[in-house]
Design an enzyme around this catalytic site. Sequence first.
Site, short mmCIF file in Angstrom:
data_model
loop_
_atom_site.label_atom_id
_atom_site.label_comp_id
_atom_site.label_asym_id
_atom_site.label_seq_id
_atom_site.Cartn_x
_atom_site.Cartn_y
_atom_site.Cartn_z
N ARG A 1 40.18 26.58 42.55
CA ARG A 1 40.72 27.94 42.63
C ARG A 1 39.95 28.64 43.75
O ARG A 1 38.71 28.69 43.71
CB ARG A 1 40.51 28.68 41.31
CG ARG A 1 40.91 30.16 41.40
CD ARG A 1 40.25 31.01 40.32
NE ARG A 1 40.73 30.72 38.99
CZ ARG A 1 40.02 30.97 37.88
NH1 ARG A 1 38.80 31.51 37.96
NH2 ARG A 1 40.50 30.68 36.70
N ASP B 1 34.76 29.13 35.82
CA ASP B 1 34.67 30.26 36.76
C ASP B 1 33.40 30.12 37.59
O ASP B 1 32.43 29.49 37.16
CB ASP B 1 34.57 31.58 35.99
CG ASP B 1 35.91 32.00 35.37
OD1 ASP B 1 36.96 31.48 35.76
OD2 ASP B 1 35.88 32.86 34.47
N MET B 2 33.40 30.73 38.78
CA MET B 2 32.17 30.70 39.59
C MET B 2 31.45 32.03 39.46
O MET B 2 32.05 33.09 39.65
CB MET B 2 32.50 30.40 41.05
CG MET B 2 31.28 30.16 41.90
SD MET B 2 30.19 28.84 41.28
CE MET B 2 30.95 27.39 42.01
N ARG C 1 35.81 44.78 38.18
CA ARG C 1 37.14 45.23 38.63
C ARG C 1 37.05 46.63 39.22
O ARG C 1 37.72 46.95 40.19
CB ARG C 1 38.15 45.21 37.47
CG ARG C 1 38.33 43.86 36.81
CD ARG C 1 39.00 42.81 37.67
NE ARG C 1 38.23 42.14 38.69
CZ ARG C 1 37.41 41.10 38.52
NH1 ARG C 1 37.20 40.60 37.34
NH2 ARG C 1 36.78 40.55 39.54
N LYS D 1 34.20 42.45 55.38
CA LYS D 1 35.45 42.02 54.72
C LYS D 1 36.29 41.14 55.65
O LYS D 1 36.90 40.16 55.21
CB LYS D 1 36.24 43.24 54.25
CG LYS D 1 37.59 42.86 53.66
CD LYS D 1 38.26 44.02 52.97
CE LYS D 1 39.75 43.74 52.70
NZ LYS D 1 40.06 42.50 52.02
N HIS E 1 45.00 39.02 45.37
CA HIS E 1 46.07 40.03 45.32
C HIS E 1 46.34 40.56 46.71
O HIS E 1 47.01 41.57 46.87
CB HIS E 1 45.66 41.19 44.40
CG HIS E 1 45.00 40.75 43.14
ND1 HIS E 1 43.65 40.58 43.03
CD2 HIS E 1 45.53 40.39 41.95
CE1 HIS E 1 43.36 40.15 41.82
NE2 HIS E 1 44.47 40.02 41.15
N GLN F 1 34.22 30.51 46.40
CA GLN F 1 34.29 31.90 46.88
C GLN F 1 34.18 31.92 48.40
O GLN F 1 33.16 31.50 48.95
CB GLN F 1 33.12 32.69 46.28
CG GLN F 1 33.12 32.72 44.75
CD GLN F 1 31.73 32.93 44.16
OE1 GLN F 1 30.74 32.45 44.71
NE2 GLN F 1 31.66 33.60 43.03
N GLY G 1 35.44 36.26 46.01
CA GLY G 1 34.10 36.40 45.44
C GLY G 1 33.89 37.81 44.92
O GLY G 1 34.11 38.78 45.65
N ALA G 2 33.48 37.92 43.66
CA ALA G 2 33.43 39.23 42.99
C ALA G 2 32.01 39.79 42.90
O ALA G 2 31.83 40.90 42.40
CB ALA G 2 34.00 39.09 41.58
C1 LIG Z 1 42.81 34.46 38.89
C2 LIG Z 1 41.53 34.95 39.48
C3 LIG Z 1 40.34 34.38 39.08
C4 LIG Z 1 39.13 34.80 39.64
N1 LIG Z 1 37.98 34.13 39.33
C5 LIG Z 1 36.84 34.46 39.99
C6 LIG Z 1 35.65 33.69 39.82
O1 LIG Z 1 35.61 32.69 39.09
N2 LIG Z 1 34.53 34.09 40.51
C7 LIG Z 1 34.54 35.16 41.35
O2 LIG Z 1 33.52 35.46 41.97
N3 LIG Z 1 35.65 35.91 41.50
C8 LIG Z 1 36.79 35.59 40.85
N4 LIG Z 1 37.92 36.35 41.06
C9 LIG Z 1 37.83 37.67 41.74
C10 LIG Z 1 37.90 37.55 43.24
O3 LIG Z 1 36.73 36.95 43.74
C11 LIG Z 1 38.04 38.95 43.88
O4 LIG Z 1 36.91 39.70 43.58
C12 LIG Z 1 39.27 39.72 43.45
O5 LIG Z 1 40.37 38.88 43.29
C13 LIG Z 1 39.63 40.81 44.51
O6 LIG Z 1 39.88 40.19 45.74
P1 LIG Z 1 41.34 39.96 46.36
O7 LIG Z 1 41.41 38.55 46.81
O8 LIG Z 1 42.39 40.35 45.41
O9 LIG Z 1 41.38 40.79 47.70
P2 LIG Z 1 40.97 42.27 48.09
O10 LIG Z 1 41.03 42.30 49.56
O11 LIG Z 1 39.72 42.66 47.40
O12 LIG Z 1 42.15 43.13 47.49
C14 LIG Z 1 43.50 43.04 47.99
C15 LIG Z 1 44.38 44.02 47.25
O13 LIG Z 1 44.44 43.66 45.86
C16 LIG Z 1 44.45 44.78 45.04
N5 LIG Z 1 43.26 44.73 44.17
C17 LIG Z 1 42.21 43.88 44.27
N6 LIG Z 1 41.32 44.07 43.27
C18 LIG Z 1 41.83 45.08 42.51
C19 LIG Z 1 41.40 45.73 41.35
N7 LIG Z 1 40.25 45.41 40.73
N8 LIG Z 1 42.17 46.73 40.85
C20 LIG Z 1 43.35 47.08 41.44
N9 LIG Z 1 43.81 46.48 42.56
C21 LIG Z 1 43.07 45.51 43.09
C22 LIG Z 1 44.46 45.99 45.93
O14 LIG Z 1 45.81 46.33 46.14
C23 LIG Z 1 43.84 45.44 47.21
O15 LIG Z 1 44.24 46.16 48.34
C24 LIG Z 1 39.13 35.90 40.55
C25 LIG Z 1 40.34 36.47 40.95
C26 LIG Z 1 41.52 36.01 40.45
C27 LIG Z 1 42.80 36.63 40.93
#
Ligand SMILES: Cc1cc2nc3c(=O)[nH]c(=O)nc-3n(C[C@H](O)[C@H](O)[C@H](O)COP(=O)(O)OP(=O)(O)OC[C@H]3O[C@@H](n4cnc5c(N)ncnc54)[C@H](O)[C@@H]3O)c2cc1C
Length: 312
Positions: A187, A136-137, A292, A204, A230, A166, A191-192
């Site tokens: 992957r 993971d990053m 989350r 965004k 998502h 990210q 970015g979280a």
């Molecule tokens: C399999 C996987 C592995 C990941 N690994 C990493 C990692 O190693 N390092 C890292 O920095 N980040 C990681 N992430 C998290 C990522 O960076 C985002 O923070 C997270 O996926 C939310 O962004 P989004 O692309 O879904 O888009 P967004 O634009 O944030 O969300 C799009 C839509 O998704 C839904 N959604 C998104 N998040 C949530 C939530 N928490 N609860 C409910 N609905 C939600 C909502 O409907 C939203 O409108 C990972 C994500 C996934 C799916």
Amino acid sequence: MLDSASKLLFHLIARSGTLKKLASRYGLRRPSSFARRFIAGETIEEAIEAAKAVEARGMLISLDLLGESVSSLAAASAATRGYLDVIDAIVESGIERNISLKLTQLGLDVDRACAVDNLRKILESAGPAGFFVRIDMENSPYTEVTLDIFETLWGHGYTQLGVVLQSMLYRSEQDLARINRLGARIRLVKGAYKESRAVAHAKKSDVDAAYARMMKALLTDGTYPAIATHDPEMIALAREWARTHGIAPDRFEFQMLYGVRRDLQSMLTRAGYRVRIYIPFGREWFPYFMRRLGERPANVMFVIRGILRDRG
Ligand SMILES: Cc1cc2nc3c(=O)[nH]c(=O)nc-3n(C[C@H](O)[C@H](O)[C@H](O)COP(=O)(O)OP(=O)(O)OC[C@H]3O[C@@H](n4cnc5c(N)ncnc54)[C@H](O)[C@@H]3O)c2cc1C
């Protein structure tokens, strides 16, 4: 979703010991407790049960034993032993052999060499058993060192290893070319973590635009990339790009988090795409859980209702 004020707030709250205690007491206590939406449970048995249910829905899995930022060599060794046990349990259970882990969980903050050594131990056990291991990053102070360690191990023949980029970081488009040159699996995520404007896009729309560019580059030139999001717009764009460029659905996969957008997960599976669900579990679930919440403040109401219900 990437509203930086809410991300910052949740990162601050994540450091609160009192909240952590309260959440840890109630979060997973019952099958209906609030944290169970995102966390499969505290034990490997619960995670395997969740994984079997996901596989029964026709999806792929990756198990993540939660933990990060350990501050002693003893804790890093314990996390490593934890992963070795997870590997054994996965093999015994018959579920897919795929795990995700974090380098700060293996001691990167304490001693880099020790973290690499711990990762090597995991790979030595995982490799012969046919596992894929994703690093993971974490936040930007760890980007370079994570890629560096990844490249070193890749060079030593550990090619069942993948990494995460990210789109929010300015540097990631160059990193994508760097990792693609190796032929390694990436992957792609938005970015979280809360990052400064010095290193990351603040808006965004800029994060999304970078995601779209990187996704196209990955689908075209990458090695079995994982489109981890998502976001329905990004998913539609990926499907469209793959279709118009003759990229077959088995040359990439979508990835989503356990408990997030189950409707989209099922829709894509039914449409014939590979969908991998990232299944986190373990006692150290609080920081992951707070990330989350930070992504979607509406989740907070859901948690508050859960706490009130469970205490009542
Ligand atoms: C399999 C996987 C592995 C990941 N690994 C990493 C990692 O190693 N390092 C890292 O920095 N980040 C990681 N992430 C998290 C990522 O960076 C985002 O923070 C997270 O996926 C939310 O962004 P989004 O692309 O879904 O888009 P967004 O634009 O944030 O969300 C799009 C839509 O998704 C839904 N959604 C998104 N998040 C949530 C939530 N928490 N609860 C409910 N609905 C939600 C909502 O409907 C939203 O409108 C990972 C994500 C996934 C799916």
